[in-house]
Motif scaffolding. Structure first.
Motif, PDB file in Angstrom:
ATOM      1  N   MET A  37       0.833  -1.208   0.000  1.00 33.63           N
ATOM      2  CA  MET A  37       0.000   0.000   0.000  1.00 33.63           C
ATOM      3  C   MET A  37       0.864   1.252   0.000  1.00 33.63           C
ATOM      4  SD  MET A  37      -3.070  -1.103   2.619  1.00 33.63           S
ATOM      5  CE  MET A  37      -3.783   0.539   2.562  1.00 33.63           C
ATOM      6  N   LEU A  38       1.933   1.246   0.801  1.00 34.60           N
ATOM      7  CA  LEU A  38       2.821   2.412   0.849  1.00 34.60           C
ATOM      8  C   LEU A  38       3.536   2.614  -0.486  1.00 34.60           C
ATOM      9  CD1 LEU A  38       4.373   2.043   4.432  1.00 34.60           C
ATOM     10  CD2 LEU A  38       2.675   3.717   3.664  1.00 34.60           C
ATOM     11  N   LEU A  39       3.967   1.484  -1.091  1.00 33.86           N
ATOM     12  CA  LEU A  39       4.630   1.558  -2.390  1.00 33.86           C
ATOM     13  C   LEU A  39       3.678   2.133  -3.444  1.00 33.86           C
ATOM     14  CD1 LEU A  39       7.002   0.733  -4.335  1.00 33.86           C
ATOM     15  CD2 LEU A  39       5.837  -1.473  -4.574  1.00 33.86           C
ATOM     16  N   PHE A  40       2.439   1.628  -3.432  1.00 31.86           N
ATOM     17  CA  PHE A  40       1.448   2.099  -4.390  1.00 31.86           C
ATOM     18  C   PHE A  40       1.122   3.572  -4.158  1.00 31.86           C
ATOM     19  CE2 PHE A  40      -2.928   2.949  -5.642  1.00 31.86           C
ATOM     20  CZ  PHE A  40      -2.960   2.455  -6.943  1.00 31.86           C
ATOM     21  N   LEU A  41       0.960   3.942  -2.884  1.00 27.13           N
ATOM     22  CA  LEU A  41       0.613   5.315  -2.544  1.00 27.13           C
ATOM     23  C   LEU A  41       1.724   6.280  -2.953  1.00 27.13           C
ATOM     24  CD1 LEU A  41      -1.739   6.816  -1.236  1.00 27.13           C
ATOM     25  CD2 LEU A  41      -0.580   6.623   0.959  1.00 27.13           C
ATOM     26  N   ARG A  42       2.970   5.837  -2.790  1.00 30.36           N
ATOM     27  CA  ARG A  42       4.101   6.679  -3.196  1.00 30.36           C
ATOM     28  C   ARG A  42       4.093   6.910  -4.707  1.00 30.36           C
ATOM     29  NH1 ARG A  42       9.265   5.734  -5.146  1.00 30.36           N
ATOM     30  NH2 ARG A  42      10.810   7.336  -4.581  1.00 30.36           N
ATOM     31  N   ALA A  43       3.926   5.832  -5.489  1.00 32.90           N
ATOM     32  CA  ALA A  43       3.893   5.968  -6.948  1.00 32.90           C
ATOM     33  C   ALA A  43       2.694   6.810  -7.393  1.00 32.90           C
ATOM     34  CB  ALA A  43       3.831   4.586  -7.591  1.00 32.90           C
ATOM     35  N   TYR A  44       1.556   6.573  -6.756  1.00 31.32           N
ATOM     36  CA  TYR A  44       0.344   7.340  -7.076  1.00 31.32           C
ATOM     37  C   TYR A  44       0.561   8.828  -6.824  1.00 31.32           C
ATOM     38  CZ  TYR A  44      -4.438   9.099  -6.261  1.00 31.32           C
ATOM     39  OH  TYR A  44      -5.596   9.845  -6.269  1.00 31.32           O
ATOM     40  N   ILE A  62     -25.346  16.800   0.684  1.00 35.75           N
ATOM     41  CA  ILE A  62     -24.503  15.695   1.165  1.00 35.75           C
ATOM     42  C   ILE A  62     -23.763  15.047  -0.004  1.00 35.75           C
ATOM     43  CG2 ILE A  62     -24.523  13.406   2.231  1.00 35.75           C
ATOM     44  CD1 ILE A  62     -26.776  14.302   4.017  1.00 35.75           C
ATOM     45  N   ARG A  63     -24.467  14.867  -1.129  1.00 39.27           N
ATOM     46  CA  ARG A  63     -23.819  14.258  -2.301  1.00 39.27           C
ATOM     47  C   ARG A  63     -22.687  15.140  -2.816  1.00 39.27           C
ATOM     48  NH1 ARG A  63     -24.706  14.231  -7.960  1.00 39.27           N
ATOM     49  NH2 ARG A  63     -26.518  15.603  -7.772  1.00 39.27           N
ATOM     50  N   HIS A  64     -22.952  16.445  -2.921  1.00 38.07           N
ATOM     51  CA  HIS A  64     -21.915  17.363  -3.388  1.00 38.07           C
ATOM     52  C   HIS A  64     -20.761  17.445  -2.393  1.00 38.07           C
ATOM     53  CE1 HIS A  64     -24.532  18.322  -6.597  1.00 38.07           C
ATOM     54  NE2 HIS A  64     -25.334  19.138  -5.940  1.00 38.07           N
ATOM     55  N   LEU A  65     -21.109  17.497  -1.099  1.00 40.12           N
ATOM     56  CA  LEU A  65     -20.071  17.590  -0.069  1.00 40.12           C
ATOM     57  C   LEU A  65     -19.164  16.366  -0.102  1.00 40.12           C
ATOM     58  CD1 LEU A  65     -18.808  18.897   2.458  1.00 40.12           C
ATOM     59  CD2 LEU A  65     -20.562  17.732   3.821  1.00 40.12           C
ATOM     60  N   SER A  66     -19.770  15.184  -0.303  1.00 39.18           N
ATOM     61  CA  SER A  66     -18.967  13.953  -0.290  1.00 39.18           C
ATOM     62  C   SER A  66     -17.922  13.951  -1.396  1.00 39.18           C
ATOM     63  CB  SER A  66     -19.888  12.734  -0.422  1.00 39.18           C
ATOM     64  OG  SER A  66     -20.578  12.761  -1.663  1.00 39.18           O
ATOM     65  N   VAL A  67     -18.292  14.490  -2.568  1.00 40.15           N
ATOM     66  CA  VAL A  67     -17.328  14.558  -3.678  1.00 40.15           C
ATOM     67  C   VAL A  67     -16.139  15.429  -3.299  1.00 40.15           C
ATOM     68  CG1 VAL A  67     -16.950  15.342  -6.046  1.00 40.15           C
ATOM     69  CG2 VAL A  67     -19.056  14.133  -5.453  1.00 40.15           C
ATOM     70  N   HIS A  68     -16.411  16.590  -2.719  1.00 43.79           N
ATOM     71  CA  HIS A  68     -15.330  17.509  -2.356  1.00 43.79           C
ATOM     72  C   HIS A  68     -14.491  16.971  -1.190  1.00 43.79           C
ATOM     73  CE1 HIS A  68     -16.410  20.676  -5.130  1.00 43.79           C
ATOM     74  NE2 HIS A  68     -17.679  20.546  -4.768  1.00 43.79           N
ATOM     75  N   LEU A  69     -15.126  16.240  -0.277  1.00 43.20           N
ATOM     76  CA  LEU A  69     -14.350  15.651   0.820  1.00 43.20           C
ATOM     77  C   LEU A  69     -13.426  14.552   0.308  1.00 43.20           C
ATOM     78  CD1 LEU A  69     -16.982  15.446   3.722  1.00 43.20           C
ATOM     79  CD2 LEU A  69     -15.025  17.005   3.525  1.00 43.20           C
ATOM     80  N   VAL A  70     -13.925  13.745  -0.618  1.00 43.10           N
ATOM     81  CA  VAL A  70     -13.059  12.716  -1.229  1.00 43.10           C
ATOM     82  C   VAL A  70     -11.916  13.395  -1.987  1.00 43.10           C
ATOM     83  CG1 VAL A  70     -12.935  10.895  -2.970  1.00 43.10           C
ATOM     84  CG2 VAL A  70     -14.858  10.968  -1.373  1.00 43.10           C
ATOM     85  N   GLY A  71     -12.264  14.444  -2.762  1.00 43.94           N
ATOM     86  CA  GLY A  71     -11.232  15.198  -3.486  1.00 43.94           C
ATOM     87  C   GLY A  71     -10.210  15.800  -2.544  1.00 43.94           C
ATOM     88  N   LEU A  72     -10.687  16.330  -1.409  1.00 39.06           N
ATOM     89  CA  LEU A  72      -9.785  16.908  -0.409  1.00 39.06           C
ATOM     90  C   LEU A  72      -8.844  15.850   0.148  1.00 39.06           C
ATOM     91  CD1 LEU A  72      -8.838  19.180   1.484  1.00 39.06           C
ATOM     92  CD2 LEU A  72     -10.770  18.611   2.991  1.00 39.06           C
ATOM     93  N   ALA A  73      -9.387  14.666   0.459  1.00 38.53           N
ATOM     94  CA  ALA A  73      -8.554  13.585   1.005  1.00 38.53           C
ATOM     95  C   ALA A  73      -7.487  13.154   0.002  1.00 38.53           C
ATOM     96  CB  ALA A  73      -9.441  12.395   1.389  1.00 38.53           C
ATOM     97  N   LEU A  74      -7.877  12.991  -1.258  1.00 37.14           N
ATOM     98  CA  LEU A  74      -6.912  12.581  -2.284  1.00 37.14           C
ATOM     99  C   LEU A  74      -5.830  13.645  -2.485  1.00 37.14           C
ATOM    100  CD1 LEU A  74      -9.315  11.092  -5.002  1.00 37.14           C
ATOM    101  CD2 LEU A  74      -7.788   9.830  -3.480  1.00 37.14           C
ATOM    102  N   CYS A  75      -6.262  14.901  -2.624  1.00 39.66           N
ATOM    103  CA  CYS A  75      -5.311  15.988  -2.898  1.00 39.66           C
ATOM    104  C   CYS A  75      -4.371  16.232  -1.721  1.00 39.66           C
ATOM    105  CB  CYS A  75      -6.069  17.269  -3.245  1.00 39.66           C
ATOM    106  SG  CYS A  75      -7.013  17.164  -4.787  1.00 39.66           S
ATOM    107  N   ALA A  76      -4.929  16.196  -0.503  1.00 37.10           N
ATOM    108  CA  ALA A  76      -4.092  16.418   0.683  1.00 37.10           C
ATOM    109  C   ALA A  76      -3.083  15.287   0.847  1.00 37.10           C
ATOM    110  CB  ALA A  76      -4.974  16.537   1.924  1.00 37.10           C
ATOM    111  N   THR A  77      -3.513  14.063   0.542  1.00 38.62           N
ATOM    112  CA  THR A  77      -2.598  12.917   0.640  1.00 38.62           C
ATOM    113  C   THR A  77      -1.435  13.052  -0.337  1.00 38.62           C
ATOM    114  OG1 THR A  77      -4.402  11.443   1.318  1.00 38.62           O
ATOM    115  CG2 THR A  77      -2.416  10.405   0.423  1.00 38.62           C
ATOM    116  N   ILE A  78      -1.767  13.376  -1.582  1.00 41.75           N
ATOM    117  CA  ILE A  78      -0.716  13.554  -2.593  1.00 41.75           C
ATOM    118  C   ILE A  78       0.209  14.702  -2.196  1.00 41.75           C
ATOM    119  CG2 ILE A  78      -0.265  14.168  -5.002  1.00 41.75           C
ATOM    120  CD1 ILE A  78      -2.904  12.790  -5.713  1.00 41.75           C
TER     121      ILE A  78
END
Length: 662
Positions: A233-240, A429-445
């Motif tokens: 998972m760490l290897l994949f996350l690093r490449a991602y 809630i539907r719109h918020l969930s998209v932005h929260l997922v986007g926030l999690a992905l972007c912050a992680t990267i």
């Protein structure tokens, strides 16, 4: 006859002709179809703004694939997650387009939803990001082109890159639509050639799908026993994360809405669909082709060049087709650099309107382009090319950090928006969930890229961005100080009491006349008028007020905004005329709508000089107790430019100082 003057005039004429030939003719502001002619339909917007996102497939997937090392069986999952991420971020930015239809993207979202401090961070990151967009795109373009050039000529890569940057500066000063139209054929060649390459890579290697699935099973089984699930998972996350360059450019459409054809929101959303679909397909299928073909890095070539060579080697004229494919990729990267020149100056102008940047960066040239911003972006990119020696690897690391800083702030701002609107929007809630997922992905990267690449160049991005933010605060502080002094003038002079009869006579052409240059009705202009009255008592019988309603990036949004600007300037001039008449002068005004104050004022004053032979031109200029080195950069030198030009033409021009403590 003065032959020197004649020679100078001839030289000046030739110089102007050359300038017009290179940069194009001025735009006609009274043209009722001006906005329609300059705006972009979805296809052209996809070329001009979407090219940045699509072109990132030239380096983003490669960086991610290389980061896998020997664990290339994960490339299939990497391609799938990349495509999903493209659609998530693109959908999130489509919502931004709906709620912020006047453009500005991440800077506007952060400023409105998170406050001006978050706004200046997002804006500064965007500016550095767009400089890097230009730099990375040009460097990657040169890399792709030099993949088919012998190694001994690679020493010229940086020189060629700098020349391409200069070429783009010239094209963009000519106009956005003009530069995009020139590059549209390149874009279409890229699309066609890469669709052919990718489909060929899939359909001619279908026999390798089963072995690839078996390799995936064997690889993951081996890695579970050696490094464990967490290690995988760490290897994949690093490449991602290191492939984060793939998503750069997705925000470009929301930043550039001002140049979209009406209805802008629909045009912007359609452009976003084009860009997201093309990028997700190209990046995702590239990972699949890398795995099917079994791509191995080759010194001096990009992975895409290796892929093209391998796939087209058995075709008739295969070498030529491979060359055209990679050449179009390199050329598209040049088109992608357009985004930096289109959106970077627009972000700069938005920040200039908010006083984070010198106000001159909100100005438009006679060709209705943001010339100052374009030149600054181009010069900064050339400096980075020289510093990094055109290294794409170093530049992509610097690039991705700021992209995802802006992405994260945008997603956080939109999340707050939907939380605030939860009682009004039944689908919040539907719109918020998209932005929260986007926030999690972007912050992680963002976090992983910063940590992983901090010592490899990431520190430089953070340093440059911090310096830009610091400069913004210094500039804003100065403008606030000046604004405070101007406010004191307004409070003291705007309600200036008068006594005596009102002079309603028309100005007599034979009487001494003061021509006063003004902008809006303010204490600054009133102070200048009173200085004329007190410094030259009983000298002038007429006062003619001259104003230029300046078309800048804030007002150049449509015909209605331009009409409102002209109406506001006319109302301010009428206030000046009323005050002068109450002071006993015969008064009138002249109004022009233009982008260049100096040229317009010169023409009007020369006409007035002929109409009123006994006239003197007056203008005010801010004066500070201690002149600092940055004052000339933050405050225009318009008054002095006008004085030099008018005095050369034989019109006496007086600059009256307005003292401000700042």
């Amino acid at each position: 006859m003065d032959t020197t003057a004649t020679a100078n005039g001839a030289n000046g004429g030739w110089f102007k002709r050359i300038i017009r030939m290179v940069f194009g003719a001025p735009k006609y502001l009274k043209d009722p179809h001006l906005f329609h002619k300059m705006s972009l339909i979805p296809i052209l917007a996809w070329v001009g703004l979407g090219a940045d996102g699509l072109s990132s497939s030239a380096y983003g997937p490669e960086e991610a694939y290389r980061a896998l090392g020997s664990h290339t069986y994960l490339a299939i999952l990497l391609g799938l997650f990349t495509a999903i991420t493209v659609f998530i971020i693109s959908y999130a930015y489509s919502r931004i387009i709906e709620h912020f239809p006047h453009g500005g993207g991440g800077y506007i979202v952060a400023t409105h939803m998170l406050g001006e401090k978050a706004g200046v961070v997002s804006g500064s990151a965007l500016l550095v990001d767009y400089v890097l967009t230009i730099t990375v795109s040009i460097a990657s373009c040169v890399d792709a082109l030099f993949s088919y050039v012998p190694n001994q000529f690679h020493v010229w890569k940086v020189t060629v890159a700098c020349l391409l940057a200069v070429l783009l500066i010239v094209l963009n000063i000519r106009g956005v639509k003009e530069s995009i139209s020139v590059m549209a054929p390149i874009f279409m060649v890229f699309v066609v050639s890469h669709v052919v390459m990718l489909l060929d890579g899939i359909f001619t290697h279908t026999d390798k799908l089963a072995p690839m699935a078996q390799d995936f099973h064997q690889g993951i089984t081996h890695d579970i026993s050696s490094i464990g699930i967490v290690g995988i998972m760490l290897l994949f996350l690093r490449a991602y994360s290191l492939g984060g360059g793939t998503y750069t450019g997705i925000e470009a459409v929301s930043n550039g809405l001002q140049i979209m054809r009406e209805p802008r929101v629909q045009t912007g959303k359609r452009t976003m669909v084009y860009m997201a679909t093309s990028l997700a397909f190209t990046a995702g299928v590239l990972f699949l082709c890398y795995s099917l073909v079994g791509i191995k890095p080759v010194e001096g070539k990009t992975l895409n060049a290796v892929l093209a060579d391998g796939l087209f080697s058995h075709w008739p004229f295969g070498s030529a087709i491979a060359f055209i494919t990679i050449f179009s990729e390199g050329a598209l990267l040049l088109v992608a650099a357009q985004t930096g020149f289109v959106d970077g100056p627009r972000v700069m102008s938005n920040m200039a309107v908010d006083s984070w940047f010198p106000h001159r960066f909100a100005a438009l040239s006679v060709r209705l382009t943001m010339r100052n911003g374009i030149v600054l972006m181009g010069a900064a990119s050339i400096a980075l090319l020289l510093y990094t020696k055109g290294s794409v690897s170093a530049l992509v690391v610097m690039y991705s950090i700021n992209v995802f800083l802006t992405f994260s702030l945008s997603q956080l701002g939109m999340s707050r928006l939907y939380i605030q609107r939860r009682k009004e929007d039944p689908q919040w809630i539907r719109h918020l969930s998209v932005h929260l997922v986007g926030l999690a992905l972007c912050a992680t990267i963002l976090v992983i890229t910063t940590i992983e690449k901090f010592t490899e160049g990431g520190w430089l991005t953070l340093l440059i961005t911090s310096i830009v933010i610091g400069c913004c605060y210094v500039i804003k502080g100065h403008y606030l100080s000046v604004r405070k002094g101007m406010k004191q003038l307004d409070e003291a002079l705007l309600d200036f009491p008068t006594s005596g009869p009102v002079n309603t006579h028309a100005p007599a052409k034979t009487e001494p006349t003061a021509i006063q240059l003004v902008s809006g009705y303010s204490g600054f202009g009133v102070h200048t008028l009173l200085s004329i009255v007190t410094t030259f008592p009983k000298t002038y019988k007429n006062i003619i007020f001259v104003s230029v309603a300046v078309i800048d990036s804030g007002s150049f949004k449509g015909a209605e905004e331009m009409e409102a600007l002209e109406a506001s300037a006319r109302a301010d001039l009428e206030k000046y005329v009323d005050l002068a008449q109450r002071l006993g002068f015969a008064a009138d005004y002249r109004l022009e709508v233009a982008t260049d104050v100096v040229e317009s004022v010169i023409e009007v004053c020369k006409e007035l000089g002929e109409e009123f032979p006994r006239s003197t031109v007056f203008t005010g200029q801010l004066t500070f107790r201690l002149e600092k080195f940055y004052h000339r950069m933050l405050h225009n030198e318009t008054a002095f430019s006008i004085q030099r030009r008018l005095q050369w033409d034989g019109l006496t021009t007086v600059i009256l100082p307005i003292r401000i403590s700042a």
